[in-house]
Design a protein around this motif. Structure first.
Motif, short mmCIF file in Angstrom:
data_model
loop_
_atom_site.label_atom_id
_atom_site.label_comp_id
_atom_site.label_asym_id
_atom_site.label_seq_id
_atom_site.Cartn_x
_atom_site.Cartn_y
_atom_site.Cartn_z
N ASN A 179 0.81 -1.22 0.00
CA ASN A 179 0.00 0.00 0.00
C ASN A 179 0.85 1.27 0.00
O ASN A 179 0.30 2.38 -0.11
CB ASN A 179 -0.93 0.02 1.22
N GLY A 182 4.99 3.35 -4.91
CA GLY A 182 4.66 4.46 -5.79
C GLY A 182 5.09 5.80 -5.21
O GLY A 182 5.81 5.87 -4.22
N ASP A 183 4.65 6.86 -5.85
CA ASP A 183 5.03 8.21 -5.43
C ASP A 183 4.45 8.54 -4.06
O ASP A 183 3.43 7.98 -3.65
CB ASP A 183 4.54 9.24 -6.45
N PHE A 184 5.11 9.48 -3.38
CA PHE A 184 4.66 9.88 -2.05
C PHE A 184 3.25 10.46 -2.11
O PHE A 184 2.94 11.29 -2.97
CB PHE A 184 5.63 10.91 -1.46
N ASP A 185 2.40 10.04 -1.19
CA ASP A 185 1.01 10.49 -1.09
C ASP A 185 0.79 11.01 0.32
O ASP A 185 0.75 10.24 1.27
CB ASP A 185 0.09 9.30 -1.40
N GLN A 186 0.65 12.33 0.46
CA GLN A 186 0.55 12.94 1.79
C GLN A 186 -0.66 12.43 2.56
O GLN A 186 -0.56 12.15 3.77
CB GLN A 186 0.48 14.47 1.67
N ALA A 187 -1.78 12.28 1.89
CA ALA A 187 -2.99 11.82 2.58
C ALA A 187 -2.81 10.39 3.09
O ALA A 187 -3.21 10.06 4.22
CB ALA A 187 -4.19 11.90 1.65
N LYS A 188 -2.20 9.55 2.26
CA LYS A 188 -1.96 8.16 2.66
C LYS A 188 -0.98 8.11 3.83
O LYS A 188 -1.16 7.34 4.78
CB LYS A 188 -1.39 7.38 1.46
N TYR A 189 0.05 8.97 3.77
CA TYR A 189 1.01 9.04 4.88
C TYR A 189 0.33 9.48 6.17
O TYR A 189 0.53 8.88 7.23
CB TYR A 189 2.15 10.01 4.54
N ASP A 190 -0.47 10.54 6.09
CA ASP A 190 -1.12 11.08 7.29
C ASP A 190 -2.00 10.03 7.96
O ASP A 190 -2.01 9.90 9.19
CB ASP A 190 -1.95 12.32 6.94
#
Length: 339
Positions: A179, A182-190
């Motif tokens: 999950n 891929g590229d960094f995803d701020q919402a997924k990180y948060d």
């Protein structure tokens, strides 16, 4: 002279660097190796950063650093690394730059700014005499911690071993490593970060000393395990468990293992700062560290037992045969199991 700044928390690594590597460097090249021990790699990075800010562009005090991913990112982004020279090294031919785990350091492209030294993979260890069935995954571990108060702890980040434990929890909180590709995803990180902190806060009262204090280093965690204050220990270098059994702080019943949901592996590197006044000597040292013979010595269980940063299949037949003949300590989990 070459001033090599590196983590100094393991006597066997210090001896390998000072005596074995330093001996060859002096005998074959007339270069004096000055090993400068650190408790945190950031100390050396801050020296270079301070020198740059003071306008010291060619007479720095640091010639080489054993570096980890976050500090490499800092140095590369800050223009603190000497780059673009790796193809001049004769032993560059032994390095597999086509491998994404070599060509990228914690997701940051290496771009000729550092040289791989070793590979490592995280492993846990337990005393099979007192804990025959340890938790084998992060969700199992979380439940085990709650059911066994005071028996677990981890070094407080930014200690690199404590930080990698937290990353394992983060991968679990994110629903698995797939999950996070891929590229960094701020919402997924948060979302994953919030779950991670919730888990860490949830287990804190069940940790050693009720989570009121944490070990400051992996060295202190090792001591807690040796003194039976905690029931589990972990390390980026599984070979360290075999060395600890041989040196007798750990009993022979200690066994190491990976997790069913995987453990984090990485490559570590050496880097030459942009303002090193001894770049030629540092380059000779980097090339020596990347040789088959010097990597073979480092892989010996009695020396260090760490995995090579080069492709051993590209070395001489003699080195390959000696590498294949290395016997793993019975307390050390096999690379195949970890993989």
């Amino acid at each position: 002279q070459v001033n090599w700044f590196l983590w100094g928390g393991a006597d066997n690594i210090n001896q390998y660097v000072s005596d074995y590597v330093g001996g060859i460097l002096m005998e074959e090249y007339g270069i004096t190796l000055n090993r400068v021990g650190l408790t945190d790699t950031a100390e050396a990075v801050n020296i270079v950063l301070g020198e740059k800010e003071a306008g010291n562009m060619d007479a720095g005090s640091v010639d080489m650093i054993w570096i980890n991913g976050e500090n490499f990112r800092t140095m590369k982004q800050g223009g603190l690394a000497w780059c673009g020279y790796t193809e001049t090294m004769p032993n560059n031919a032994l390095i597999n730059w086509d491998h994404p785990a070599i060509a990228n350091d914690f997701g940051v492209p290496v771009d000729g700014c550092e040289v791989p030294w070793s590979r490592a993979q995280f492993a846990f260890a337990h005393d099979s005499a007192t804990l025959p069935n340890p938790p084998k995954s992060i969700p199992e571990l979380i439940e085990w911690i709650k059911a066994n108060p005071g028996q677990f702890t981890y070094p407080a980040p930014p200690d690199f071993t404590g930080a990698v434990f937290v990353r394992h929890v983060f991968y679990y909180a994110a629903g698995g490593v797939d999950n996070l590709l891929g590229d960094f995803d701020q919402a997924k990180y948060d979302e994953a970060a919030a779950k991670t902190w919730a888990i860490l806060n949830e287990i804190e009262p069940f940790l050693w000393r009720e989570g009121q204090t944490y070990p400051t280093s992996v060295t202190q965690l090792n001591e807690l395990f040796a003194n039976k204050e905690v029931a589990l220990v972990f390390n980026y270098e599984p070979a360290q468990f075999g060395l600890a059994v041989q040196a007798r702080p750990y009993p022979e019943t200690v066994m190491s293992y990976g997790l069913t949901d995987g453990t984090i592996g990485n490559t570590n590197y050496t880097i030459i700062p942009f303002n090193s006044p001894n770049k030629a000597a540092a380059l000779v040292l980097q090339n020596l560290l990347a040789s088959g013979e010097v990597q073979l010595e480092k892989a010996q269980p009695a020396v260090w037992g760490t995995s090579p940063g080069i492709e051993m299949s590209r070395t001489s037949a003699e080195v390959q045969a000696a590498f294949a003949a290395i016997e793993r300590h019975p307390s050390v989990v096999s690379a195949d199991e970890l993989a």
